[in-house]
Scaffold this motif. Sequence first.
Motif, PDB file in Angstrom:
ATOM      1  N   SER A  21     -59.653  -2.561  28.559  1.00  0.00           N
ATOM      2  CA  SER A  21     -60.086  -3.883  29.014  1.00  0.00           C
ATOM      3  C   SER A  21     -61.152  -3.784  30.101  1.00  0.00           C
ATOM      4  N   ILE A  22     -61.034  -2.810  30.996  1.00  0.00           N
ATOM      5  CA  ILE A  22     -62.044  -2.622  32.047  1.00  0.00           C
ATOM      6  C   ILE A  22     -63.376  -2.204  31.441  1.00  0.00           C
ATOM      7  N   LEU A  24     -64.477  -2.712  28.361  1.00  0.00           N
ATOM      8  CA  LEU A  24     -65.051  -3.849  27.625  1.00  0.00           C
ATOM      9  C   LEU A  24     -65.588  -4.919  28.573  1.00  0.00           C
ATOM     10  N   PHE A  25     -64.875  -5.169  29.657  1.00  0.00           N
ATOM     11  CA  PHE A  25     -65.328  -6.160  30.630  1.00  0.00           C
ATOM     12  C   PHE A  25     -66.675  -5.747  31.225  1.00  0.00           C
ATOM     13  N   ILE A  26     -66.778  -4.496  31.657  1.00  0.00           N
ATOM     14  CA  ILE A  26     -67.999  -4.006  32.300  1.00  0.00           C
ATOM     15  C   ILE A  26     -69.179  -4.011  31.325  1.00  0.00           C
ATOM     16  N   THR A  27     -68.916  -3.678  30.075  1.00  0.00           N
ATOM     17  CA  THR A  27     -70.026  -3.560  29.117  1.00  0.00           C
ATOM     18  C   THR A  27     -70.419  -4.876  28.460  1.00  0.00           C
ATOM     19  N   THR A  28     -69.492  -5.790  28.290  1.00  0.00           N
ATOM     20  CA  THR A  28     -69.829  -7.021  27.560  1.00  0.00           C
ATOM     21  C   THR A  28     -69.918  -8.271  28.428  1.00  0.00           C
ATOM     22  N   CYS A  29     -69.268  -8.290  29.553  1.00  0.00           N
ATOM     23  CA  CYS A  29     -69.235  -9.500  30.384  1.00  0.00           C
ATOM     24  C   CYS A  29     -70.625  -9.940  30.871  1.00  0.00           C
ATOM     25  N   SER A  59     -60.222 -18.463  36.249  1.00  0.00           N
ATOM     26  CA  SER A  59     -59.774 -17.230  35.589  1.00  0.00           C
ATOM     27  C   SER A  59     -59.769 -16.051  36.552  1.00  0.00           C
ATOM     28  N   ILE A  60     -60.798 -15.946  37.376  1.00  0.00           N
ATOM     29  CA  ILE A  60     -60.855 -14.867  38.364  1.00  0.00           C
ATOM     30  C   ILE A  60     -59.732 -15.034  39.383  1.00  0.00           C
ATOM     31  N   LEU A  63     -56.543 -13.831  37.886  1.00  0.00           N
ATOM     32  CA  LEU A  63     -56.547 -12.366  37.901  1.00  0.00           C
ATOM     33  C   LEU A  63     -56.204 -11.861  39.299  1.00  0.00           C
TER      34      LEU A  63
END
Length: 139
Positions: A21-22, A24-29, A59-60, A63
Amino acid sequence: MIVKEKKEVRPFIGILLFVISIVLFITTCPIGLLYGLLHTTIRKSVKGLGEYTLKIAISIDQLGNVVMQHILNLLLIKKGGYKFGNRDETISSAIGKNIQLETLSGFGKFIDRMLNFIDPDHSLNSIDYFIEPVEKAYK
């Protein structure tokens, strides 16, 4: 009424999914955020942009409620207070519930005053009564 049994947590799977998840978050967000900002601004103007960014902020905040739950429980509430950490709840909602229960610590009250300076009665207005409590019932 159907009662769900608590699902067993498999530590390796949890850690693996966290790492994925980290990444994917870093690469796609950044791409999704840029596209979302442009799309919303073009389609709905500044009002739509405000709504879009508020959803992201909530959302943040949710989290943060999970990631920081242990330190928030230590610093912001007295023993027996409503616990932070529900993945569906904002930090402000949990603070608001502790205001009602009168279980905010001195530092918790300070944080609430800062939020009130920005947005009067922010924590009380942020209470989400439809959140299913994680550990104990909130009344």
